[in-house]
Design a protein around this motif. Structure first.
Motif, PDB file in Angstrom:
ATOM      1  N   ASP A  29       0.160   0.199  -4.204  1.00 47.16           N
ATOM      2  CA  ASP A  29      -0.370  -0.921  -4.499  1.00 47.16           C
ATOM      3  C   ASP A  29      -1.786  -1.136  -3.815  1.00 47.16           C
ATOM      4  O   ASP A  29      -1.444  -0.870  -2.870  1.00 47.16           O
ATOM      5  CB  ASP A  29       0.137  -2.030  -4.465  1.00 47.16           C
ATOM      6  N   PRO A  30      -2.777  -0.907  -4.461  1.00 45.75           N
ATOM      7  CA  PRO A  30      -4.431  -0.594  -3.787  1.00 45.75           C
ATOM      8  C   PRO A  30      -4.777  -1.973  -3.537  1.00 45.75           C
ATOM      9  O   PRO A  30      -6.047  -2.569  -3.394  1.00 45.75           O
ATOM     10  CB  PRO A  30      -5.064  -0.486  -4.787  1.00 45.75           C
TER      11      PRO A  30
ATOM     12  N   ARG B 275      -7.240  -5.068  -2.073  1.00 46.27           N
ATOM     13  CA  ARG B 275      -7.971  -5.682  -0.737  1.00 46.27           C
ATOM     14  C   ARG B 275      -6.702  -6.632  -0.113  1.00 46.27           C
ATOM     15  O   ARG B 275      -6.226  -7.600  -0.809  1.00 46.27           O
ATOM     16  CB  ARG B 275      -8.773  -5.676  -1.406  1.00 46.27           C
TER      17      ARG B 275
ATOM     18  N   VAL C 131       1.285  -1.554  -0.234  1.00 44.54           N
ATOM     19  CA  VAL C 131       0.008   0.884  -0.021  1.00 44.54           C
ATOM     20  C   VAL C 131       1.026   1.881   0.060  1.00 44.54           C
ATOM     21  O   VAL C 131       0.751   1.973  -0.750  1.00 44.54           O
ATOM     22  CB  VAL C 131      -1.130  -0.231   1.248  1.00 44.54           C
TER      23      VAL C 131
ATOM     24  N   LEU D  56      -4.524   3.673   1.876  1.00 43.54           N
ATOM     25  CA  LEU D  56      -5.307   2.576   0.848  1.00 43.54           C
ATOM     26  C   LEU D  56      -6.589   3.685   0.771  1.00 43.54           C
ATOM     27  O   LEU D  56      -7.294   3.054  -0.871  1.00 43.54           O
ATOM     28  CB  LEU D  56      -5.933   1.909   2.013  1.00 43.54           C
TER      29      LEU D  56
ATOM     30  N   CYS E 241      -6.473   6.469  -0.183  1.00 41.65           N
ATOM     31  CA  CYS E 241      -6.684   7.532  -1.520  1.00 41.65           C
ATOM     32  C   CYS E 241      -6.064   6.420  -2.581  1.00 41.65           C
ATOM     33  O   CYS E 241      -6.882   6.743  -3.912  1.00 41.65           O
ATOM     34  CB  CYS E 241      -4.949   8.096  -0.520  1.00 41.65           C
ATOM     35  N   ASN E 242      -6.102   5.392  -2.613  1.00 39.32           N
ATOM     36  CA  ASN E 242      -5.536   4.276  -3.098  1.00 39.32           C
ATOM     37  C   ASN E 242      -6.757   4.113  -4.086  1.00 39.32           C
ATOM     38  O   ASN E 242      -7.358   3.928  -5.686  1.00 39.32           O
ATOM     39  CB  ASN E 242      -5.271   3.209  -3.404  1.00 39.32           C
ATOM     40  N   ARG E 243      -7.830   3.906  -3.597  1.00 39.69           N
ATOM     41  CA  ARG E 243      -8.973   4.038  -3.982  1.00 39.69           C
ATOM     42  C   ARG E 243     -10.232   4.827  -4.106  1.00 39.69           C
ATOM     43  O   ARG E 243     -10.983   4.957  -5.431  1.00 39.69           O
ATOM     44  CB  ARG E 243      -9.946   3.123  -2.448  1.00 39.69           C
TER      45      ARG E 243
END
Length: 338
Positions: free
Chosen positions: A148-149, A151, A144, A233, A235-237
């Motif tokens: 890399d997002p 899950r 993360v 995470l 922010c990634n999403r």
């Protein structure tokens, strides 16, 4: 007889700090008959300038991952030249290599290519193990932080661990390194007392003048508290672009250094996956104790949900990061944290 030490893992057990320390001590080690090859000093210096601790070790990393096409021209030959120098030089008695991907590498041919290139000698495979749930959490957090997002429920390394655990990986690497002598250590044991680098250096038999400098060696990785990882995470999403993500990550890292202490670690994985990892680890502990004589600490499920940030959490994070953000990055951060 000459000795070859293969420090093969785990990742997230101080391997980068260990590699950087050994790379700084190459001359002192050589004076004691120990060769730690660093054939691409330009990569090491470039990586150090960029804050990337393993840049100098990239050839070995890509080799054991079976990506030889990514090697620079002459890069692998530089390593084999070092192996030949070790074999021919009577003043050198120990060759040390450190690549944390060897233990968990799913493409055995890469490890075999390395092993087949090594000179003759007693081969020691050195492994540092830690409780599985905490280890997998650290690996996921590293992804993360890198942008890399993925899950937690889809984290491939967690599912790969369930297929056989540490015990199966150890059996595999011993098949890849015939006639090796296995040396297992607990991360928690090494990290106690005088600290990981000092205890690891002493465990593998480094000279005392080198060990003395391990006590003051700088840390390579600082990590982030889990609430900050959860914010990254998010922010990634939210689809934050890469420049803004990097700026936010840097701001949180600076804010983390100002904190007094860290928040308690909590669970990132779904309950069923957490339970499966803990069950697999308990089976690992029994096998490793009965067959390899190492006692790893027990591991209990952590409380709470590390990815569930409350409004108060976001308010604290906004206040901590704000002094370190540009106007553009602040706007992106506000979209996520509001």
């Amino acid at each position: 007889m000459k000795r070859i030490v293969l420090h093969a893992g785990l990742p997230k057990t101080g391997t980068t700090s260990t590699q950087e320390f050994l790379a700084r001590e190459t001359e002192a080690l050589a004076a004691h008959g120990i060769l730690f090859p660093v054939p691409r000093a330009d990569l090491r210096e470039r990586g150090r300038a960029q804050g990337i601790g393993i840049g100098w070790h990239s050839a070995l990393t890509r080799l054991v991952s079976q990506k030889p096409g990514a090697l620079a021209p002459g890069e692998w030959e530089a390593w084999t030249d070092e192996f030949a120098r070790f074999a021919a030089d009577p003043s050198l008695h120990t060759l040390m290599l450190s690549q944390e991907g060897m233990l968990l590498n799913r493409k055995a041919s890469g490890v075999r290519l390395l092993v087949d290139a090594l000179p003759a000698g007693q081969r020691d495979v050195v492994l540092v193990l830690r409780p599985a749930l905490g280890w997998l959490t650290s690996l996921w957090e590293q992804l993360v932080r890198g942008g890399d997002p993925v899950r937690p429920a889809d984290f491939s390394r967690a599912h790969a661990y369930l297929n056989g655990g540490f015990a199966r990986s150890i059996q595999t690497i011993l098949q890849q390194v015939p006639d090796a002598r296995l040396r297992l250590f607990s991360f928690e044991t090494l990290a106690a007392g005088e600290g990981l680098l000092v205890n690891f250096a002493r465990a593998i038999g480094l000279p005392e003048d080198v060990i003395a400098r391990a006590a003051v060696a700088p840390r390579v990785n600082s990590g982030l508290p889990q609430d900050m990882v959860a914010a990254l995470l998010a922010c990634n999403r939210a689809g934050i672009d890469q420049p803004a993500f990097v700026a936010i990550r840097g701001a949180l890292a600076r804010a983390a250094r100002r904190r007094k202490g860290r928040l308690p670690r909590a669970s990132i994985f779904p309950e069923a996956l957490t339970r499966a990892i803990l069950d697999r680890y308990e089976a690992d502990r029994r096998i490793l104790r009965d067959h390899f004589g190492i006692d790893l600490p027990a591991e209990a499920p952590p409380p709470g949900d590390a990815l569930a940030l409350t409004p108060d959490d976001w308010q604290r994070l906004r206040a901590e990061a704000a002094p370190f953000l540009s106007a553009t990055a602040q706007a992106a951060w506000n979209r996520v944290s509001s």
